[in-house]
Write a protein that holds these residues in place. Structure first.
Motif, PDB file in Angstrom:
ATOM      1  N   THR A   1      34.904 -16.704 -16.755  1.00 13.09           N
ATOM      2  CA  THR A   1      35.053 -15.308 -16.510  1.00 13.09           C
ATOM      3  C   THR A   1      36.313 -14.995 -15.435  1.00 13.09           C
ATOM      4  O   THR A   1      36.836 -14.136 -15.630  1.00 13.09           O
ATOM      5  CB  THR A   1      33.627 -14.972 -15.570  1.00 13.09           C
ATOM      6  N   SER A   2      36.304 -16.169 -14.719  1.00 18.45           N
ATOM      7  CA  SER A   2      37.531 -15.968 -13.597  1.00 18.45           C
ATOM      8  C   SER A   2      38.933 -15.886 -14.325  1.00 18.45           C
ATOM      9  O   SER A   2      39.774 -15.101 -14.133  1.00 18.45           O
ATOM     10  CB  SER A   2      37.438 -17.127 -12.645  1.00 18.45           C
TER      11      SER A   2
ATOM     12  N   SER B   1      39.279 -13.014 -17.337  1.00 19.13           N
ATOM     13  CA  SER B   1      39.463 -11.750 -16.417  1.00 19.13           C
ATOM     14  C   SER B   1      40.879 -11.505 -15.821  1.00 19.13           C
ATOM     15  O   SER B   1      41.436 -10.428 -15.927  1.00 19.13           O
ATOM     16  CB  SER B   1      38.291 -11.775 -15.560  1.00 19.13           C
ATOM     17  N   ALA B   2      41.382 -12.787 -15.508  1.00 14.81           N
ATOM     18  CA  ALA B   2      42.730 -12.688 -14.518  1.00 14.81           C
ATOM     19  C   ALA B   2      43.806 -12.400 -15.722  1.00 14.81           C
ATOM     20  O   ALA B   2      44.734 -11.672 -15.535  1.00 14.81           O
ATOM     21  CB  ALA B   2      42.688 -13.892 -13.738  1.00 14.81           C
TER      22      ALA B   2
ATOM     23  N   ALA C   1      43.604  -8.969 -16.635  1.00 20.59           N
ATOM     24  CA  ALA C   1      44.470  -7.976 -15.595  1.00 20.59           C
ATOM     25  C   ALA C   1      45.921  -8.024 -15.641  1.00 20.59           C
ATOM     26  O   ALA C   1      46.437  -7.029 -15.468  1.00 20.59           O
ATOM     27  CB  ALA C   1      43.937  -8.412 -14.366  1.00 20.59           C
TER      28      ALA C   1
ATOM     29  N   SER D   1      32.758  -7.726 -14.863  1.00 17.38           N
ATOM     30  CA  SER D   1      33.725  -8.507 -14.852  1.00 17.38           C
ATOM     31  C   SER D   1      35.153  -7.853 -15.587  1.00 17.38           C
ATOM     32  O   SER D   1      36.107  -7.893 -15.133  1.00 17.38           O
ATOM     33  CB  SER D   1      33.532  -9.933 -15.326  1.00 17.38           C
TER      34      SER D   1
ATOM     35  N   ALA E   1      38.562  -6.532 -13.913  1.00 14.01           N
ATOM     36  CA  ALA E   1      39.996  -6.900 -14.163  1.00 14.01           C
ATOM     37  C   ALA E   1      40.672  -5.996 -14.549  1.00 14.01           C
ATOM     38  O   ALA E   1      42.012  -5.902 -14.229  1.00 14.01           O
ATOM     39  CB  ALA E   1      39.538  -7.858 -15.689  1.00 14.01           C
TER      40      ALA E   1
ATOM     41  N   ALA F   1      45.935 -12.305  -9.262  1.00 15.34           N
ATOM     42  CA  ALA F   1      44.817 -11.755 -10.053  1.00 15.34           C
ATOM     43  C   ALA F   1      43.573 -12.629  -9.746  1.00 15.34           C
ATOM     44  O   ALA F   1      42.259 -12.133  -9.585  1.00 15.34           O
ATOM     45  CB  ALA F   1      44.919 -11.672 -11.381  1.00 15.34           C
TER      46      ALA F   1
ATOM     47  N   LEU G   1      40.259 -11.062  -8.107  1.00 20.24           N
ATOM     48  CA  LEU G   1      39.029 -11.044  -8.730  1.00 20.24           C
ATOM     49  C   LEU G   1      37.845 -11.871  -7.855  1.00 20.24           C
ATOM     50  O   LEU G   1      36.752 -11.517  -8.127  1.00 20.24           O
ATOM     51  CB  LEU G   1      39.232 -11.609 -10.112  1.00 20.24           C
TER      52      LEU G   1
ATOM     53  N   GLY H   1      32.508  -7.506  -8.592  1.00 16.80           N
ATOM     54  CA  GLY H   1      33.079  -8.248  -9.980  1.00 16.80           C
ATOM     55  C   GLY H   1      31.615  -8.592 -10.869  1.00 16.80           C
ATOM     56  O   GLY H   1      30.787  -7.921 -11.272  1.00 16.80           O
TER      57      GLY H   1
ATOM     58  N   GLU I   1      30.773 -16.833 -11.535  1.00 20.75           N
ATOM     59  CA  GLU I   1      32.206 -16.668 -11.455  1.00 20.75           C
ATOM     60  C   GLU I   1      32.310 -17.127  -9.887  1.00 20.75           C
ATOM     61  O   GLU I   1      31.591 -17.352  -8.772  1.00 20.75           O
ATOM     62  CB  GLU I   1      32.329 -15.122 -11.500  1.00 20.75           C
TER      63      GLU I   1
END
Length: 258
Positions: A59-60, A63-64, A67, A120, A124, A189, A193, A202, A209
């Protein structure tokens, strides 16, 4: 690079690094300290903290990346448009970029998430929209620098269209700088996030996350401090590794330009 490779593996195939269920725990094992069975202990529901951190990379990190992709695409298009457009269009575009730069990116991202909904994916996109201004300014500056090169003038005299000049000459020559910036903004990012998730904007429980894990662990800080320290340390290490890679790419790009 080793840290980044491990994080990528964790984001793509977390099962290779962690075998325990990150969602369902054993209530009798709640708040267990670090041991051979639970390397980083367990949370208040008996879920293995190591597995939740590893699975949280999906997820982290993804998502970054989303973004940064949003910011890179829209920011580069805006910067090129400002560099190649006539004055009457360039001025309002750059004033818009100045306004976006004047607003704290985290605050702007929070406004977007509040408008579009807490998830999430929305977080992002919101972080990506808040970073557009940085990419637009760099893309415009680099495009203006490359545009004055003799080979650009030669291509225009030869009858190459504006789109052809951008694709064949401008983008390849500013790509290295934009990639260095993208890697640098990737670390920013991840941090943004994680902050949004920590504040509840988020990813929503029970999805793991990194920022959310820190927020959950803060409720049991005195009884189980590892619930805060472990995910926070992962965020710091990953952001530092990404920033170090960006510094290396930036130095390499500078050497190639000499």
């Amino acid at each position: 690079m080793l840290v980044i490779v491990v994080v990528i593996v964790a984001a793509v195939v977390p099962e290779w690094l962690a075998g325990q269920d990150p969602i369902n725990g054993v209530p009798s094992d709640k708040l267990a300290s670090m041991s051979g069975k639970h390397w980083l202990g367990t949370d208040s529901l008996g879920r293995d903290m190591y597995s939740r951190i590893v699975h949280g990379a999906r997820t982290s990190v993804l998502s970054a990346i989303l973004a940064v992709a949003v910011a890179l695409g829209l920011g580069t298009a805006t910067g090129l448009a400002a560099a190649l457009a006539p004055r009457w269009l360039e001025t309002p575009l750059m004033r818009l970029i100045d306004v976006l730069l004047a607003i704290p990116s985290l605050l702007l991202a929070m406004v977007f998430v509040a408008a579009f909904g807490f998830s999430s994916g929305n977080a992002a996109v919101a972080v990506g929209l808040s970073m557009i201004a940085s990419f637009a300014r760099v893309a415009r500056i680099e495009a203006l620098r490359v545009r004055s090169a003799p080979y650009i003038e030669a291509a225009e005299i030869a009858g190459t269209t504006r789109v052809g000049v951008v694709i064949a000459h401008l983008l390849p020559n500013i790509a290295t700088t934009l990639i260095s910036l993208a890697v640098l903004e990737l670390g920013a990012a991840i941090l943004a996030l994680s902050t949004l998730s920590f504040l509840g904007f988020g990813a929503q429980p029970p999805s793991p996350e990194w920022g959310q894990l820190v927020a959950e662990g803060a409720n049991f800080f005195y009884a189980a401090p590892w619930l805060v320290y472990a995910p926070a340390a992962v965020v710091v290490i990953v952001v530092l590794a990404v920033n170090r890679l960006s510094t290396y790419l930036d130095a390499r790009a500078f050497d190639e330009s000499l």
